[in-house]
Design a protein around this motif. Structure first.
Motif: not given
Length: 220
Positions: A138-161
């Protein structure tokens, strides 16, 4: 332990069109016991100001994903001020949480995984979780998530990097509880390229996921 990885053809500044064709699951990458896990946790102890916003629309009964006390994560810049994009980001984060939760529970069939993921992403994540569980880790510790970029593709879908920093997350033996700490390197940073589709319950499920470890767009 490593999160599954595949080459990312879309960088952080990629267009929505590129993201539509770039996202894919990394099912075939087999993590080794000495590698790190990447994960996320919406229910762990962290700075609430950096947490993804609650999703909007028709609310589903969301699974409880409380992680062990030694597993935490941080979301940085995870709010845009746009309610729709913030809902997408919230569930993108929860999809990562579900993977980590499944690992810590030792169950590749954990219902939370299928709640926040579907399609190729779910297949790849379930296989990856199983490989970690089968290795006795398994694992222990912290993961940091950063610099998100969101693009709405249409009303019901999106792309996230977005990026993750696993330099403070380490492999842990499930039986002995021994944590193996390894030094940080460029390989501690991962770029994620994902597609999310909104289901009938109003949940933005991650349906396609691609990742690249050591990508220059996320390394310091």
């Amino acid at each position: 332990m490593k999160r599954r990885t595949m080459p990312v053809t879309a960088a952080l500044a990629a267009t929505a069109a590129l993201l539509l064709t770039a996202c894919g699951s990394g099912d075939d990458d087999k993590p080794k016991a000495e590698d790190r896990i990447a994960g996320a946790d919406q229910g762990s102890k962290k700075d609430k100001s950096a947490s993804p916003a609650p999703s909007t629309g028709t609310e589903a009964t969301r699974p409880d994903m409380k992680l062990p006390q030694d597993v935490t994560e941080t979301f940085v810049g995870w709010k845009t001020g746009d309610s729709l994009k913030d809902a997408v980001l919230a569930d993108a984060g929860r999809a990562q949480t579900a993977v980590t939760y499944a690992v810590t529970q030792g169950d590749a069939n954990e219902p939370a995984l299928g709640f926040y993921q579907d399609g190729q992403a779910l297949v790849g994540s379930a296989r990856w979780v199983k490989s970690i569980v089968d290795s006795g880790s398994t694992f222990s510790g912290n993961v940091r998530y950063f610099a998100p970029k969101v693009s709405m593709l249409d009303k019901g879908s999106a792309a996230v990097v977005y990026c993750s920093d696993e330099s403070k997350a380490f492999n842990k033996n499930r039986k002995t509880k021994k944590v193996t700490k390894t030094p940080a390197s460029d390989q501690s940073y991962v770029t994620y390229s994902t597609r999310l589709d909104k289901n009938e319950q109003g949940v933005w499920q991650t349906t396609r996921l691609e990742s690249k470890r050591g990508d220059a767009t996320c390394t310091p």
